[in-house]
Design a protein around this motif. Structure first.
Motif, PDB file in Angstrom:
ATOM      1  N   LYS A  19       0.822  -1.216   0.000  1.00  0.00           N
ATOM      2  CA  LYS A  19       0.000   0.000   0.000  1.00  0.00           C
ATOM      3  C   LYS A  19       0.854   1.263   0.000  1.00  0.00           C
ATOM      4  N   GLU A  20       2.111   1.131   0.403  1.00  0.00           N
ATOM      5  CA  GLU A  20       3.030   2.270   0.363  1.00  0.00           C
ATOM      6  C   GLU A  20       3.770   2.355  -0.968  1.00  0.00           C
ATOM      7  N   GLY A  21       3.437   1.438  -1.883  1.00  0.00           N
ATOM      8  CA  GLY A  21       4.043   1.473  -3.211  1.00  0.00           C
ATOM      9  C   GLY A  21       5.337   0.705  -3.334  1.00  0.00           C
ATOM     10  N   ASN A  22       5.666  -0.110  -2.342  1.00  0.00           N
ATOM     11  CA  ASN A  22       6.905  -0.879  -2.388  1.00  0.00           C
ATOM     12  C   ASN A  22       6.709  -2.209  -3.109  1.00  0.00           C
ATOM     13  N   ARG A  23       7.778  -2.690  -3.696  1.00  0.00           N
ATOM     14  CA  ARG A  23       7.790  -4.038  -4.245  1.00  0.00           C
ATOM     15  C   ARG A  23       8.371  -4.959  -3.182  1.00  0.00           C
ATOM     16  N   ILE A  24       7.758  -6.125  -2.993  1.00  0.00           N
ATOM     17  CA  ILE A  24       8.176  -7.054  -1.948  1.00  0.00           C
ATOM     18  C   ILE A  24       8.994  -8.186  -2.550  1.00  0.00           C
ATOM     19  N   HIS A  25      10.150  -8.461  -1.945  1.00  0.00           N
ATOM     20  CA  HIS A  25      10.956  -9.610  -2.355  1.00  0.00           C
ATOM     21  C   HIS A  25      10.984 -10.616  -1.215  1.00  0.00           C
ATOM     22  N   ILE A  26      10.455 -11.812  -1.461  1.00  0.00           N
ATOM     23  CA  ILE A  26      10.501 -12.888  -0.479  1.00  0.00           C
ATOM     24  C   ILE A  26      11.556 -13.878  -0.955  1.00  0.00           C
ATOM     25  N   LYS A  27      12.642 -13.951  -0.226  1.00  0.00           N
ATOM     26  CA  LYS A  27      13.781 -14.771  -0.630  1.00  0.00           C
ATOM     27  C   LYS A  27      13.360 -16.226  -0.841  1.00  0.00           C
ATOM     28  N   GLY A  28      13.729 -16.760  -1.976  1.00  0.00           N
ATOM     29  CA  GLY A  28      13.403 -18.141  -2.298  1.00  0.00           C
ATOM     30  C   GLY A  28      12.110 -18.296  -3.074  1.00  0.00           C
ATOM     31  N   LEU A  29      11.280 -17.245  -3.092  1.00  0.00           N
ATOM     32  CA  LEU A  29      10.005 -17.305  -3.813  1.00  0.00           C
ATOM     33  C   LEU A  29       9.973 -16.339  -4.993  1.00  0.00           C
ATOM     34  N   GLY A  30      10.042 -15.041  -4.701  1.00  0.00           N
ATOM     35  CA  GLY A  30      10.002 -14.084  -5.799  1.00  0.00           C
ATOM     36  C   GLY A  30       9.545 -12.713  -5.352  1.00  0.00           C
ATOM     37  N   TYR A  31       8.950 -11.972  -6.284  1.00  0.00           N
ATOM     38  CA  TYR A  31       8.602 -10.575  -6.064  1.00  0.00           C
ATOM     39  C   TYR A  31       7.095 -10.355  -6.175  1.00  0.00           C
ATOM     40  N   LEU A  32       6.580  -9.496  -5.302  1.00  0.00           N
ATOM     41  CA  LEU A  32       5.175  -9.097  -5.323  1.00  0.00           C
ATOM     42  C   LEU A  32       5.093  -7.596  -5.537  1.00  0.00           C
ATOM     43  N   GLU A  33       4.181  -7.163  -6.398  1.00  0.00           N
ATOM     44  CA  GLU A  33       3.941  -5.734  -6.535  1.00  0.00           C
ATOM     45  C   GLU A  33       2.507  -5.487  -6.978  1.00  0.00           C
ATOM     46  N   MET A  34       1.982  -4.330  -6.603  1.00  0.00           N
ATOM     47  CA  MET A  34       0.604  -3.977  -6.905  1.00  0.00           C
ATOM     48  C   MET A  34       0.487  -3.497  -8.346  1.00  0.00           C
ATOM     49  N   THR A  35      -0.610  -3.875  -9.012  1.00  0.00           N
ATOM     50  CA  THR A  35      -0.891  -3.370 -10.357  1.00  0.00           C
ATOM     51  C   THR A  35      -2.138  -2.489 -10.295  1.00  0.00           C
ATOM     52  N   LEU A  36      -2.245  -1.565 -11.259  1.00  0.00           N
ATOM     53  CA  LEU A  36      -3.311  -0.563 -11.245  1.00  0.00           C
ATOM     54  C   LEU A  36      -4.163  -0.621 -12.503  1.00  0.00           C
ATOM     55  N   GLN A  37      -5.309   0.051 -12.439  1.00  0.00           N
ATOM     56  CA  GLN A  37      -6.165   0.192 -13.610  1.00  0.00           C
ATOM     57  C   GLN A  37      -6.790   1.581 -13.605  1.00  0.00           C
ATOM     58  N   CYS A  38      -7.092   2.070 -14.815  1.00  0.00           N
ATOM     59  CA  CYS A  38      -7.742   3.371 -14.959  1.00  0.00           C
ATOM     60  C   CYS A  38      -8.410   3.427 -16.322  1.00  0.00           C
ATOM     61  N   PRO A  39      -9.325   4.375 -16.540  1.00  0.00           N
ATOM     62  CA  PRO A  39      -9.947   4.506 -17.858  1.00  0.00           C
ATOM     63  C   PRO A  39      -8.903   4.818 -18.921  1.00  0.00           C
TER      64      PRO A  39
END
Length: 203
Positions: A68-88
């Motif tokens: 929610k703060e706009g950070n990308r999350i790296h979980i060692k051994g698994l991978g990366y999580l990040e939020m995606t957006l949508q707009c008109p």
């Protein structure tokens, strides 16, 4: 242990006479939730299930906060999580305000190490099918005509077994038949049964 798979038909555009192609897909054995993971970690370590559950809960909260703060999350051994957006759809950034930008989903990008580990998975074709048979409306009508020749009504479970559907597909097809005026829903709210509307499925 091996993972089970089965073949599923690719969607075909309406009006196309092309023979459907098949693709392989995992047939899930079930869902492993956080409680089950906590027990497995407990069995493989000195941590108590409570300690593991508390850690998982806190990890979930920290991931949500950072996303929610706009950070990308790296979980060692698994991978990366990040939020995606949508707009008109727009042509110029000035056409839209921040209020129109919305959360869409969470994207996951696996680490190379995870993909390497999963690439050694052994696959076997599932013996028991866990997806619905592909039945046409005419086939369903024929099955129901036979069924109603000796029964007054049918429950969802019976319809599911009769047609070889999953629970979700059975509920959807029954709702369609009710909407089409072929069946009427009766019985209790939690335990409904379906009877034919006069003029349908009875010879």
């Amino acid at each position: 242990m091996s993972a089970e798979y089965d073949f599923y038909k690719n969607p075909i555009p309406k009006g196309s006479n092309r023979k459907p192609r098949l693709h392989a897909r995992i047939v899930p054995r079930g869902t492993v939730d956080s409680d089950m993971l906590a027990e497995e970690i407990h069995d493989a370590s000195s941590l108590t299930p409570g300690d593991v559950e508390a850690t998982i809960t806190m990890l979930s909260k920290m991931i949500i906060r950072n996303l929610k703060e706009g950070n990308r999350i790296h979980i060692k051994g698994l991978g990366y999580l990040e939020m995606t957006l949508q707009c008109p759809a727009i042509k110029d950034p000035k056409e839209i305000r921040a209020e129109s930008i919305q959360f869409k989903s969470v994207a996951f990008r696996p680490e190379i190490g995870l993909k390497k580990e999963l690439s050694t998975t052994r696959f076997v074709r599932a013996v028991y099918k866990k997806h619905s048979k592909n039945r046409s409306a005419a086939e369903i009508d024929e099955l129901l005509t036979r069924y109603y020749s000796t029964h007054e009504s049918i429950a969802r479970q019976e319809f599911q077994q009769l047609c070889g559907f999953t629970k979700g597909t059975a509920n959807r097809r029954l709702a369609e038949l009710v909407k089409e005026g072929k069946l009427k829903k009766e019985g209790l709210h939690k335990f409904p049964v379906y009877a034919p509307v006069p003029g349908n499925y009875r010879k």
